[in-house]
Design a protein around this motif. Structure first.
Motif, PDB file in Angstrom:
ATOM      1  N   ASP A 122      56.211 -17.203  83.194  1.00  0.00           N
ATOM      2  CA  ASP A 122      57.084 -16.655  84.234  1.00  0.00           C
ATOM      3  C   ASP A 122      58.364 -17.487  84.341  1.00  0.00           C
ATOM      4  N   THR A 123      58.780 -18.070  83.205  1.00  0.00           N
ATOM      5  CA  THR A 123      59.954 -18.946  83.207  1.00  0.00           C
ATOM      6  C   THR A 123      61.266 -18.178  83.096  1.00  0.00           C
ATOM      7  N   GLY A 124      61.185 -16.905  82.676  1.00  0.00           N
ATOM      8  CA  GLY A 124      62.419 -16.158  82.429  1.00  0.00           C
ATOM      9  C   GLY A 124      63.063 -16.496  81.104  1.00  0.00           C
ATOM     10  N   SER A 125      62.353 -17.220  80.247  1.00  0.00           N
ATOM     11  CA  SER A 125      62.893 -17.633  78.957  1.00  0.00           C
ATOM     12  C   SER A 125      63.102 -16.441  78.026  1.00  0.00           C
ATOM     13  N   LEU A 126      64.066 -16.582  77.107  1.00  0.00           N
ATOM     14  CA  LEU A 126      64.277 -15.566  76.076  1.00  0.00           C
ATOM     15  C   LEU A 126      63.096 -15.511  75.111  1.00  0.00           C
ATOM     16  N   PHE A 127      62.326 -16.606  75.035  1.00  0.00           N
ATOM     17  CA  PHE A 127      61.202 -16.683  74.099  1.00  0.00           C
ATOM     18  C   PHE A 127      59.870 -16.536  74.831  1.00  0.00           C
TER      19      PHE A 127
END
Length: 403
Positions: free
Chosen positions: A85-90
Motif C-alpha cells: 500500500d506504498t503507492g509505488s510504481l513497482f
C-alpha cells in the motif's frame, strides 16, 4: 570473588528477568532438575499488545507444560496476506501464504501478551527446583567459580551461570561490560485490540505503507484482531490522542474496510521503534537472551519468537554441560550458544531492518527490489516454501524442544 552475605543461596543457574523469555528459560531448566533461581518483579502487562507465537515457540511452550492453558485463548494464523500500500510504481499484487502448504495447520497462534506471561508465571510459582525472588537485581559480579547477584532488597545469591533476560535496558549487560549497538527509527507503533463486524477467518493481513507496516492479527472468536500500526512519530502521537471512536474509524479506513466496522476493544499502547544488537550474547558467567540481546521493530512476528529460541537454545547448552559434567557457566559451555544466537539474531535483525527502511526510503530502485522479491515469493513455489519454513523456525540449529 567478592565475599557473600552469610545467607546467600547458591544455584546452578539464575535467570534475571520475569518476562516471557526469562520465565520460559527458568521453567525449562527447572523441569530438567536444574536448581534454578528466577529474579524479577512480576509487573503487569497491559498495553494492548499480543504476540504471534510461531510453530516452534508453541512446541517449546507445550514441552514446558503451559501451552494447554494458553491454547483456548489463542487464535490460529492459518494464512498471511501481504498488501503493498506504498503507492509505488513497482507495487506487486497482494501475496498470500498458506500454512498447509508447508504441512502445518497454522504458522502460529496469536495470544494477548498478558495471558502468555500470566500462564508462565502460574507455572513458575508451582514448579519444583525453581526459587522465585520477586524483586529487582541491583548488581552482578562474575567470579572464577560463580557469579553473584545482589538484590534490591539487600540480599544476594550466587550461580554458576546467570541468564540476563532483563530487557533492552539490561543492568546485567551493562555490568558485564558488553557494549550494545543501538539505534532509533523515526517511527512509533500504535497497539490495541479491535472488534470488527466481518470475520477474520484466521487470516493475518499486513499492509506495507510508506510510513511502516500496518498489521491486523486474528484473535479468538472470529471477530477480534490485534493491531500493530507503525507510522511516523508525529502522526502516531496525534492518532494516539484520539478517542476510541475516532481511532477505530482511522483504523477501519487504513484497513480498507476489509473487516467491516471496527471498535476499540482493549488497552492501547504507543511504542517507540528502536533497534539494539550486541557483538556477543555472552560474557564471563553471563548469557543474554531476549531483548537484553536484541531489539527490533514488531515486524514479521520475529521479536519474542527469537527470544524464546534464545531461551530454548540456552537450555540445550546448559543440559549438554550438565550431562558432560562441565561447568554450565564456563566459556566452553557457552561457546556454541553464542555462535548460534549471533547468527540467528543477525539474520532476523538484518531482514526486519531492511524491510522497514525500504518502506521509508521511497527510492524507485529499492521499491523495485522489494516488489520483485515479494512477487518471486508469490510465484515461485519452492522459494515461497523455503521462506515460510525459515520464517516459522530456522532449520539449521533449531533448539531441541522446538523441533
Amino acid at each position: 570473588m567478592a565475599t557473600l552475605p552469610p545467607k546467600t543461596e547458591s544455584f546452578a543457574v539464575a535467570v534475571v528477568g520475569a518476562g516471557a523469555a526469562g520465565l520460559s528459560l527458568a521453567l525449562a531448566l527447572a523441569r530438567e532438575g536444574v536448581p534454578t533461581a528466577l529474579v524479577g518483579r512480576h509487573a503487569p502487562v497491559a498495553d494492548g499488545r499480543t504476540v504471534a507465537l510461531l510453530d516452534g515457540s508453541v512446541r517449546f511452550l507445550d514441552a514446558l507444560g503451559v501451552w494447554a492453558a494458553i491454547a483456548p485463548h489463542a487464535s490460529p494464523l492459518a494464512e498471511l496476506h501481504i498488501v503493498d500500500d506504498t503507492g509505488s510504481l513497482f507495487r506487486p499484487p497482494p501475496a498470500r501464504f498458506v500454512a498447509t502448504e508447508i504441512g502445518l495447520d497454522a504458522f502460529g497462534w496469536n495470544v494477548e501478551s498478558a495471558r502468555l506471561v500470566e500462564s508462565l508465571r502460574a507455572a513458575a510459582r508451582a514448579a519444583a527446583n525453581l526459587t522465585l525472588f520477586e524483586e529487582d537485581a541491583a548488581g552482578f559480579a562474575a567470579g572464577a567459580d560463580a557469579a553473584t547477584i545482589t538484590l534490591a532488597g539487600g540480599g544476594a545469591l550466587s550461580a554458576r551461570l546467570v541468564a540476563g533476560a532483563d530487557g533492552a535496558r539490561s543492568r546485567l549487560r551493562e555490568a558485564s561490560g558488553i557494549r550494545p549497538r543501538s539505534w532509533a527509527y523515526p517511527q512509533s507503533a500504535i497497539t490495541t485490540i479491535l472488534a470488527h463486524t466481518r470475520p477474520h477467518r484466521d487470516v493475518s493481513t499486513e499492509f506495507h505503507t510508506r510510513q511502516g507496516p500496518f498489521t491486523l492479527v486474528p484473535l479468538p472468536g472470529g471477530h477480534r484482531s490485534s493491531l500493530v500500526w507503525v507510522m511516523g512519530e508525529g502522526p502516531a502521537k496525534r492518532l494516539a490522542a484520539l478517542d476510541d471512536d475516532a481511532l477505530a474509524r482511522a483504523v477501519e479506513h487504513q484497513a480498507q474496510a476489509m473487516l467491516g466496522s471496527m471498535r476499540i476493544d482493549g488497552p492501547r499502547g504507543l511504542v517507540p521503534m528502536r533497534g539494539l544488537s550486541v557483538p556477543s550474547p555472552v560474557a564471563a558467567r553471563l548469557a543474554l537472551i531476549g531483548e537484553a540481546a536484541h531489539v527490533f521493530p514488531p515486524i514479521g512476528a520475529q521479536g519474542l519468537n527469537l527470544g524464546l529460541r534464545d531461551a530454548a537454545a540456552l537450555r540445550d547448552a546448559v543440559m549438554r554441560a550438565v550431562e558432560d559434567g562441565r561447568d554450565p557457566g564456563s566459556h566452553a559451555a557457552l561457546a556454541g550458544f553464542a555462535r548460534g544466537r549471533r547468527l540467528d539474531a543477525r539474520l532476523r535483525t538484518t531482514a526486519v531492518d531492511a524491510l522497514n527502511r525500504s518502506l521509508l526510503t521511497g527510492l524507485l530502485p529499492v521499491d523495485a527490489l522489494r516488489g520483485l522479491g515479494l512477487l518471486a515469493m508469490t510465484t515461485i513455489g519452492p522459494l515461497r516454501r523455503v521462506v515460510m519454513r525459515e520464517g516459522v523456525l530456522p532449520r539449521l540449529g533449531a533448539p531441541s524442544l522446538m523441533r
